[in-house]
Design a protein around this motif. Structure first.
Motif, PDB file in Angstrom:
ATOM      1  N   SER A  77      -9.140  -3.362  -3.643  1.00  0.00           N
ATOM      2  CA  SER A  77     -10.284  -3.414  -4.547  1.00  0.00           C
ATOM      3  C   SER A  77      -9.859  -3.647  -5.996  1.00  0.00           C
ATOM      4  CB  SER A  77     -11.079  -2.099  -4.457  1.00  0.00           C
ATOM      5  OG  SER A  77     -10.252  -0.988  -4.792  1.00  0.00           O
ATOM      6  N   ALA A  78      -8.597  -3.347  -6.316  1.00  0.00           N
ATOM      7  CA  ALA A  78      -8.095  -3.572  -7.676  1.00  0.00           C
ATOM      8  C   ALA A  78      -7.602  -5.001  -7.875  1.00  0.00           C
ATOM      9  CB  ALA A  78      -6.959  -2.591  -7.982  1.00  0.00           C
TER      10      ALA A  78
ATOM     11  N   SER B 267       0.797  -1.217   0.000  1.00  0.00           N
ATOM     12  CA  SER B 267       0.000   0.000   0.000  1.00  0.00           C
ATOM     13  C   SER B 267       0.837   1.277   0.000  1.00  0.00           C
ATOM     14  CB  SER B 267      -0.941   0.012   1.215  1.00  0.00           C
ATOM     15  OG  SER B 267      -0.196  -0.054   2.419  1.00  0.00           O
ATOM     16  N   SER B 268       2.105   1.184   0.349  1.00  0.00           N
ATOM     17  CA  SER B 268       2.950   2.382   0.324  1.00  0.00           C
ATOM     18  C   SER B 268       3.167   2.888  -1.101  1.00  0.00           C
ATOM     19  CB  SER B 268       4.306   2.093   0.988  1.00  0.00           C
ATOM     20  OG  SER B 268       5.025   1.104   0.276  1.00  0.00           O
ATOM     21  N   SER B 269       2.892   2.033  -2.089  1.00  0.00           N
ATOM     22  CA  SER B 269       3.001   2.444  -3.496  1.00  0.00           C
ATOM     23  C   SER B 269       1.701   3.059  -3.999  1.00  0.00           C
ATOM     24  CB  SER B 269       3.364   1.239  -4.373  1.00  0.00           C
ATOM     25  OG  SER B 269       4.618   0.704  -4.015  1.00  0.00           O
ATOM     26  N   ASP B 270       0.696   3.125  -3.124  1.00  0.00           N
ATOM     27  CA  ASP B 270      -0.646   3.566  -3.511  1.00  0.00           C
ATOM     28  C   ASP B 270      -1.122   4.672  -2.566  1.00  0.00           C
ATOM     29  OD1 ASP B 270      -3.291   3.732  -4.412  1.00  0.00           O
ATOM     30  OD2 ASP B 270      -3.927   2.039  -3.180  1.00  0.00           O
ATOM     31  N   PRO B 271      -0.581   5.880  -2.695  1.00  0.00           N
ATOM     32  CA  PRO B 271      -0.909   6.943  -1.740  1.00  0.00           C
ATOM     33  C   PRO B 271      -2.366   7.373  -1.750  1.00  0.00           C
ATOM     34  CG  PRO B 271       0.326   7.810  -3.606  1.00  0.00           C
ATOM     35  CD  PRO B 271       0.381   6.321  -3.713  1.00  0.00           C
ATOM     36  N   ASP B 272      -3.081   7.174  -2.883  1.00  0.00           N
ATOM     37  CA  ASP B 272      -4.473   7.607  -2.919  1.00  0.00           C
ATOM     38  C   ASP B 272      -5.447   6.500  -2.541  1.00  0.00           C
ATOM     39  OD1 ASP B 272      -4.049   6.120  -5.159  1.00  0.00           O
ATOM     40  OD2 ASP B 272      -4.895   7.558  -6.578  1.00  0.00           O
ATOM     41  N   GLY B 273      -4.924   5.295  -2.262  1.00  0.00           N
ATOM     42  CA  GLY B 273      -5.744   4.231  -1.709  1.00  0.00           C
ATOM     43  C   GLY B 273      -6.759   3.596  -2.635  1.00  0.00           C
ATOM     44  N   ASP B 274      -6.554   3.682  -3.962  1.00  0.00           N
ATOM     45  CA  ASP B 274      -7.527   3.078  -4.875  1.00  0.00           C
ATOM     46  C   ASP B 274      -7.165   1.659  -5.281  1.00  0.00           C
ATOM     47  OD1 ASP B 274      -5.376   3.538  -6.519  1.00  0.00           O
ATOM     48  OD2 ASP B 274      -6.526   4.484  -8.127  1.00  0.00           O
TER      49      ASP B 274
ATOM     50  N   ILE C  75       1.841   9.556  -9.129  1.00  0.00           N
ATOM     51  CA  ILE C  75       0.817   9.210 -10.113  1.00  0.00           C
ATOM     52  C   ILE C  75      -0.598   9.544  -9.662  1.00  0.00           C
ATOM     53  CG2 ILE C  75       0.519   6.815  -9.350  1.00  0.00           C
ATOM     54  CD1 ILE C  75       0.654   8.122 -13.003  1.00  0.00           C
ATOM     55  N   GLY C  76      -0.902   9.380  -8.372  1.00  0.00           N
ATOM     56  CA  GLY C  76      -2.252   9.675  -7.906  1.00  0.00           C
ATOM     57  C   GLY C  76      -2.597  11.144  -8.024  1.00  0.00           C
TER      58      GLY C  76
END
Length: 241
Positions: free
Chosen positions: A65-66, A42-49, A185-186
């Motif tokens: 969810s992805a 999750s540290s690679s996904d700052p916007d939590g999608d 990216i987010g």
């Protein structure tokens, strides 16, 4: 002799069983939708999608969810209209973008904007100042002057300088990547979709829908390597702003 044969067969069966039990499965490293799992979670996904960004490509956060088969299928994103059709010469344009350093995400961004991934739209996309858009990705001047070294330090009133990207694909791709790296990216998605408002409020429904649309197009491109260089255009109905 019969005992020896039985013994050899038993040994072979044991070896086969060991090999089957120890062989890694594709799901150990790859999500059902075909994308690699994020090594950093999750540290690679700052916007939590559920979508992360590592090594200049999208990745999936395990258990998010992805982490489903949906993004790798041809099914439309939920509550959206989408499809594909043929555009003569689009394959050549895809190859040009890739030769300029573009990847499948870049192709998806450009593909959503125009049917031929070109710049034959109204100058500035009928916008001025920081909102003016340039290049095949329709990058806004605010992000260009904030994140791309080519325009660093320039003012809002100098937005016409962004028109250089309309005729230089390599610079266009380079500025896109610099912007993605600068914002992450987010946040980049949010600013690219909705300018300064998106940068300050990056999790609106509209921005998330835009992001979903881009990722869906990217997944269709990645599903078949032929889509990297053929004349197929994938589309998702996203309201213009």
């Amino acid at each position: 002799m019969k005992r020896q044969i039985i013994g050899v067969m038993s040994a072979l069966a044991a070896l086969v069983g060991l090999a089957l039990n120890s062989a890694p499965t594709a799901s150990a490293d790859t999500a059902p939708n075909g994308y690699a799992y994020c090594a950093n979670g999750s540290s690679s996904d700052p916007d939590g999608d559920g979508w992360g960004w590592e090594n200049n490509q999208s990745c999936v956060v395990r258990g998010s969810s992805a982490d489903t088969g949906g993004a790798g299928s041809s099914a439309c994103p939920s509550s959206m209209s989408c499809g594909s059709y043929t555009v003569s010469g689009l394959g050549s344009r895809k190859s040009q973008v890739r030769s300029a350093g573009g990847n499948s995400l870049d192709l998806a961004v450009a593909m959503l904007e125009t049917d031929n991934m070109g710049t034959n739209y109204p100058y500035g996309d009928n916008k001025t100042g920081d909102a003016a858009n340039f290049g095949i990705f329709k990058q806004n001047w605010l992000m260009l002057r904030s994140a791309c070294s080519q325009f660093s330090g320039q003012s809002t009133s100098q937005y016409n300088n962004g028109a250089a990207l309309n005729s230089n694909l390599s610079q266009d791709v380079s500025c896109l990547h610099q912007s993605q790296n600068h914002y992450g990216i987010g946040t980049w998605f949010a600013g690219h979709r909705n300018g300064s408002s998106g940068l300050s409020n990056p999790n609106t429904t509209d921005i998330n829908n835009y992001k979903t649309a881009i990722y869906w197009i990217q997944s269709q491109i990645n599903n078949n390597s032929a889509n990297l260089s053929n004349d197929t255009r994938f589309w998702v109905q996203v309201p213009p702003i």
